[in-house]
Scaffold this motif. Structure first.
Motif, mmCIF file in Angstrom:
data_model
loop_
_atom_site.group_PDB
_atom_site.id
_atom_site.type_symbol
_atom_site.label_atom_id
_atom_site.label_comp_id
_atom_site.label_asym_id
_atom_site.label_seq_id
_atom_site.Cartn_x
_atom_site.Cartn_y
_atom_site.Cartn_z
ATOM 1 N N TYR A 75 0.838 -1.203 0.000
ATOM 2 C CA TYR A 75 0.000 0.000 0.000
ATOM 3 C C TYR A 75 0.874 1.254 0.000
ATOM 4 C CZ TYR A 75 -2.715 3.827 2.027
ATOM 5 O OH TYR A 75 -3.263 5.059 2.279
ATOM 6 N N LEU A 76 1.867 1.290 0.912
ATOM 7 C CA LEU A 76 2.712 2.480 1.022
ATOM 8 C C LEU A 76 3.516 2.709 -0.256
ATOM 9 C CD1 LEU A 76 3.956 2.241 4.708
ATOM 10 C CD2 LEU A 76 2.241 3.800 3.776
ATOM 11 N N GLN A 77 3.968 1.621 -0.839
ATOM 12 C CA GLN A 77 4.746 1.720 -2.067
ATOM 13 C C GLN A 77 3.883 2.306 -3.192
ATOM 14 O OE1 GLN A 77 6.249 -2.069 -3.276
ATOM 15 N NE2 GLN A 77 7.575 -1.246 -4.847
ATOM 16 N N LYS A 78 2.657 1.787 -3.293
ATOM 17 C CA LYS A 78 1.770 2.189 -4.371
ATOM 18 C C LYS A 78 1.175 3.582 -4.144
ATOM 19 C CE LYS A 78 -1.864 0.148 -7.151
ATOM 20 N NZ LYS A 78 -3.250 -0.052 -6.719
ATOM 21 N N GLU A 79 0.889 3.902 -2.896
ATOM 22 C CA GLU A 79 0.154 5.137 -2.615
ATOM 23 C C GLU A 79 1.034 6.378 -2.511
ATOM 24 O OE1 GLU A 79 -3.085 5.219 -3.007
ATOM 25 O OE2 GLU A 79 -2.883 3.063 -3.299
ATOM 26 N N LEU A 80 2.331 6.216 -2.565
ATOM 27 C CA LEU A 80 3.191 7.392 -2.492
ATOM 28 C C LEU A 80 2.756 8.425 -3.540
ATOM 29 C CD1 LEU A 80 5.552 8.788 -1.174
ATOM 30 C CD2 LEU A 80 7.092 7.604 -2.730
ATOM 31 N N LYS A 81 2.378 7.906 -4.685
ATOM 32 C CA LYS A 81 1.866 8.731 -5.791
ATOM 33 C C LYS A 81 0.612 9.511 -5.352
ATOM 34 C CE LYS A 81 -0.206 6.723 -9.327
ATOM 35 N NZ LYS A 81 -0.369 5.323 -9.637
ATOM 36 N N THR A 82 -0.296 8.801 -4.703
ATOM 37 C CA THR A 82 -1.531 9.431 -4.224
ATOM 38 C C THR A 82 -1.216 10.529 -3.196
ATOM 39 O OG1 THR A 82 -2.560 7.251 -4.418
ATOM 40 C CG2 THR A 82 -3.826 8.937 -3.264
ATOM 41 N N TYR A 83 -0.285 10.239 -2.286
ATOM 42 C CA TYR A 83 0.087 11.239 -1.276
ATOM 43 C C TYR A 83 0.643 12.489 -1.954
ATOM 44 C CZ TYR A 83 -0.128 7.576 2.372
ATOM 45 O OH TYR A 83 -0.528 6.600 3.224
ATOM 46 N N ILE A 84 1.486 12.281 -2.940
ATOM 47 C CA ILE A 84 2.137 13.422 -3.586
ATOM 48 C C ILE A 84 1.132 14.208 -4.443
ATOM 49 C CG2 ILE A 84 3.924 14.056 -5.280
ATOM 50 C CD1 ILE A 84 5.603 11.744 -3.890
ATOM 51 N N GLN A 85 0.351 13.478 -5.232
ATOM 52 C CA GLN A 85 -0.620 14.158 -6.107
ATOM 53 C C GLN A 85 -1.662 14.954 -5.313
ATOM 54 O OE1 GLN A 85 -2.175 10.979 -8.493
ATOM 55 N NE2 GLN A 85 -0.501 11.089 -9.999
ATOM 56 N N ASN A 86 -2.009 14.459 -4.137
ATOM 57 C CA ASN A 86 -3.071 15.110 -3.362
ATOM 58 C C ASN A 86 -2.546 15.950 -2.196
ATOM 59 O OD1 ASN A 86 -5.808 13.933 -4.490
ATOM 60 N ND2 ASN A 86 -4.358 12.237 -4.405
ATOM 61 N N ASP A 87 -1.228 16.159 -2.151
ATOM 62 C CA ASP A 87 -0.618 17.007 -1.125
ATOM 63 C C ASP A 87 -0.885 16.493 0.297
ATOM 64 O OD1 ASP A 87 0.861 19.255 -0.321
ATOM 65 O OD2 ASP A 87 -0.945 20.486 -0.095
ATOM 66 N N ILE A 88 -0.781 15.174 0.458
ATOM 67 C CA ILE A 88 -1.081 14.536 1.745
ATOM 68 C C ILE A 88 0.210 14.172 2.477
ATOM 69 C CG2 ILE A 88 -2.105 12.506 2.860
ATOM 70 C CD1 ILE A 88 -3.966 12.388 0.267
#
Ligand code: IPE
Ligand code: IPE
Ligand code: MG
Length: 220
Positions: A75-88
């Motif tokens: 999850y953490l590996q895949k979601e890094l993108k989500t965190y960055i794109q959404n400023d999280i």
């Protein structure tokens, strides 16, 4: 506001469909992504704390614990993108020293990579138990020779911010050792929806309900 969620019901969701429990956890991860991105876009929510693994969850079969650890890593590996794109910004509460060195490293690098993000702080509670957190906090207060006051204990908690709204899915009406100190004056919502079926639409409805509640904090 600080929103905290006890994400419960993954196993039952899978069982109802004749799947292994692991399938429920996989679906649960997708819901984490949906709810987290929703919260990042909602300016009222500053902190989203999600109960992902409790100090008591080690009691589960070894195979399920192993699956959950691996799922978290992926999850953490895949979601890094989500965190960055959404400023999280990603943070953790709980004692991660019990995790494998590689998982600990993944957690630390994710924290580091997202530390300047501002739209939302997503906090995962990992090997988290409130009694453990409070005990560790009191130890720190004593070690630092600070006075034992509610303020000093709170300051030394993994999560020093009070919770405004606590939601638990799956119909269970208990808090299962989650943020006991921080929910002192939280509003609570219990929904029968199982976590893999939870949606941002339902969260939106709960937030509207929350706004109608009168919070008195002991006053009149
Ligand atoms: C919550 O779902 C996820 C974790 C505790 C990791 P459960 O796995 O507790 O699902 P139920 O409660 O057995 O349905
Ligand atoms: C609480 O759910 C912990 C998490 C959601 C991570 P549990 O399923 O472990 O809680 P109990 O055992 O039903 O109280
Ligand atoms: Mg459960």
């Amino acid at each position: 506001m600080h929103l905290a969620i006890i994400m419960d019901g993954n196993g039952r969701w899978a069982k109802q469909r004749g799947f292994p429990r692991t399938k429920g956890h996989q679906k649960g991860v997708e819901v984490v992504r949906e709810i987290t991105t929703y919260c990042a876009k909602n300016p009222e929510i500053e902190i989203l704390t999600l109960y992902a693994f409790s100090t008591e969850n080690w009691k589960r079969p070894k195979s399920e614990v192993k699956f959950l650890m691996k799922l978290l890593d992926k999850y953490l590996q895949k979601e890094l993108k989500t965190y960055i794109q959404n400023d999280i910004k990603f943070e953790v509460i709980g004692d991660i020293s019990k995790f494998s060195p590689s998982l600990q490293k993944r957690i630390l690098t994710t924290k580091e990579a997202t530390k300047n993000n501002k739209s939302l702080t997503q906090v995962l509670a990992l090997n988290y138990g409130s009694k453990d957190e409070i005990t560790r906090a009191v130890k720190k207060v004593v070690q630092k020779k600070e006075k034992i006051t509610p303020e000093n204990i709170q300051k030394n908690l993994d999560m020093p911010k009070d919770v405004d709204l606590l939601i638990r899915t799956s119909g269970e009406m208990r808090v299962s050792n989650f943020l006991l100190w921080q929910i002192a004056y939280a509003e609570m919502f219990f929904t029968k929806t199982l976590w893999p079926d939870f949606t941002s639409e339902e969260l939106d409805k709960i937030l509207k309900e929350f706004k109608k509640r009168e919070r008195r904090f002991g006053g009149i």
